[in-house]
Design an enzyme around this catalytic site. Structure first.
Site, PDB file in Angstrom:
ATOM      1  N   GLU A  23       0.840  -1.196   0.000  1.00  0.00           N
ATOM      2  CA  GLU A  23       0.000   0.000   0.000  1.00  0.00           C
ATOM      3  C   GLU A  23       0.879   1.252   0.000  1.00  0.00           C
ATOM      4  O   GLU A  23       2.065   1.199   0.324  1.00  0.00           O
ATOM      5  CB  GLU A  23      -0.915   0.007   1.224  1.00  0.00           C
ATOM      6  CG  GLU A  23      -0.180   0.116   2.539  1.00  0.00           C
ATOM      7  CD  GLU A  23      -1.120   0.334   3.706  1.00  0.00           C
ATOM      8  OE1 GLU A  23      -1.627   1.460   3.843  1.00  0.00           O
ATOM      9  OE2 GLU A  23      -1.344  -0.622   4.476  1.00  0.00           O
ATOM     10  N   VAL A 104      -5.643  -0.093   2.741  1.00  0.00           N
ATOM     11  CA  VAL A 104      -5.710  -1.551   2.623  1.00  0.00           C
ATOM     12  C   VAL A 104      -6.778  -1.971   1.628  1.00  0.00           C
ATOM     13  O   VAL A 104      -6.533  -2.808   0.743  1.00  0.00           O
ATOM     14  CB  VAL A 104      -5.974  -2.190   4.005  1.00  0.00           C
ATOM     15  CG1 VAL A 104      -6.380  -3.658   3.863  1.00  0.00           C
ATOM     16  CG2 VAL A 104      -4.736  -2.086   4.886  1.00  0.00           C
ATOM     17  N   SER A 138     -14.320  -0.450   9.828  1.00  0.00           N
ATOM     18  CA  SER A 138     -13.463  -0.192   8.677  1.00  0.00           C
ATOM     19  C   SER A 138     -14.016  -0.837   7.409  1.00  0.00           C
ATOM     20  O   SER A 138     -14.542  -1.957   7.434  1.00  0.00           O
ATOM     21  CB  SER A 138     -12.056  -0.731   8.951  1.00  0.00           C
ATOM     22  OG  SER A 138     -11.272  -0.689   7.778  1.00  0.00           O
ATOM     23  N   LYS A 157      -5.200  -3.031  14.288  1.00  0.00           N
ATOM     24  CA  LYS A 157      -4.676  -1.983  15.159  1.00  0.00           C
ATOM     25  C   LYS A 157      -5.244  -2.138  16.567  1.00  0.00           C
ATOM     26  O   LYS A 157      -6.449  -2.325  16.746  1.00  0.00           O
ATOM     27  CB  LYS A 157      -4.998  -0.610  14.577  1.00  0.00           C
ATOM     28  CG  LYS A 157      -4.329  -0.359  13.229  1.00  0.00           C
ATOM     29  CD  LYS A 157      -4.687   0.992  12.655  1.00  0.00           C
ATOM     30  CE  LYS A 157      -3.967   1.252  11.341  1.00  0.00           C
ATOM     31  NZ  LYS A 157      -4.397   0.365  10.255  1.00  0.00           N
TER      32      LYS A 157
END
Length: 302
Positions: A23, A104, A138, A157
């Site tokens: 990424e 991502v 997300s 995370k």
């Protein structure tokens, strides 16, 4: 085809040589200059040392690129106004002719379109704390549920709701396996405190799972290979717990919400651990990139 695949990446895919997607958000938004460029080039070099071709992904002037040359990497690292693009943003960015670094979800989508099977990143996004109130999740999760790609990461995370994220991945049908561990890593930490049901102990085992998935010829979803940061390079767990609690309180007091929560918390952790969280982050990314190169080599050698 609107996708611009570099000659090196295209030749490697056609010849079934190992390729790993990277990424570009970490380059444009994750690190200060000039360290961001140094790390970007270092990660590409790590892959070349493992015999794999790096395919760093970004959108430049409205055109999605899979595989950047050095000048293009420098542009992503140094140009002001580079946007942060998830997969939902890609059509808008393309139509507007803007440049952006891929997260991502966008990286996974573009990599899969180009035929790249392995993607290395730091930590995934997931279900946020207080989800029952905020409904904040997300976009990574939904995209991975419908994209057949192998993602090497250090878990999700640690600022997120880890058990809720694991439950959501199960619901979405996304396979998760620990690499060399029965525990789910916690990004900065080797162990998030939660188990995983599957364990893989070698790149060859991961490649075998990838072959089996392809043989099923069913609608695809991602394989998440959760690779823990080495214990000697993780953030001190006690320091992590204390600073994260302080960060969550500061975030609430500042009234930060939505997309602003993650960058606020990550920045707080960097500042209040004297950069130790950033060091653990980079150690995790390097380890993930190295492992991804080995997995891609095992898959190509099958």
């Amino acid at each position: 085809m609107v996708l611009v695949v570099s000659e090196e990446v295209r030749e490697a895919i056609d010849a079934r040589r190992p390729v790993v997607a990277l990424e570009s958000t970490i380059i444009a938004h994750g690190l200060p200059r000039p360290r961001n460029l140094q790390v970007a080039l270092e990660l590409e070099d790590v892959l070349r040392q493992e015999g794999a071709v790096p395919a760093t992904i970004a959108v430049l002037d409205g055109r999605p690129h899979v595989g950047l040359d050095k000048q293009q990497v420098e542009r992503v690292a140094n140009e002001d106004g580079i946007r942060k693009l998830g997969h939902r943003d890609l059509p808008l960015a393309m139509a507007a002719g803007v440049s952006g670094a891929t997260t991502v979800s966008a990286t996974a989508q573009l990599a899969a379109l180009a035929g790249v099977e392995v993607f290395a990143t730091g930590g995934l996004g997931g279900v946020h704390r207080e989800w029952t109130t905020t409904q904040d999740e997300s976009a990574d999760l939904g995209l991975l549920a419908r994209t057949a790609i192998t993602v090497v990461c250090a878990g999700v995370k640690s600022i997120l709701d880890v058990p809720a994220t694991l439950q959501r991945l199960e619901t979405l049908g996304v396979a998760v396996a620990g690499f060399g561990t029965d525990r789910f890593p916690g990004f900065y930490l080797s162990d998030s405190g939660f188990p995983v049901e599957w364990r893989l102990d070698s790149p060859e085992q991961v490649a075998e799972v990838m072959r089996a998935r392809a043989a099923l010829d069913a609608p695809g979803s991602a394989l998440i290979v959760a690779n823990p940061v080495p214990e000697e390079e993780q953030l001190d767990p006690a320091l992590h717990a204390r600073v994260l609690a302080e960060a969550l309180q500061a975030c609430e007091e500042a009234g930060v919400s939505g997309q602003g929560v993650t960058p606020f918390l990550l920045d707080y952790l960097v500042r209040h651990t004297d950069g130790a969280s950033l060091s653990a982050n980079l150690a995790a990314v390097r380890g993930n990139v190295r492992l991804a190169g080995r997995i891609a080599a095992a898959r190509a050698g099958a």
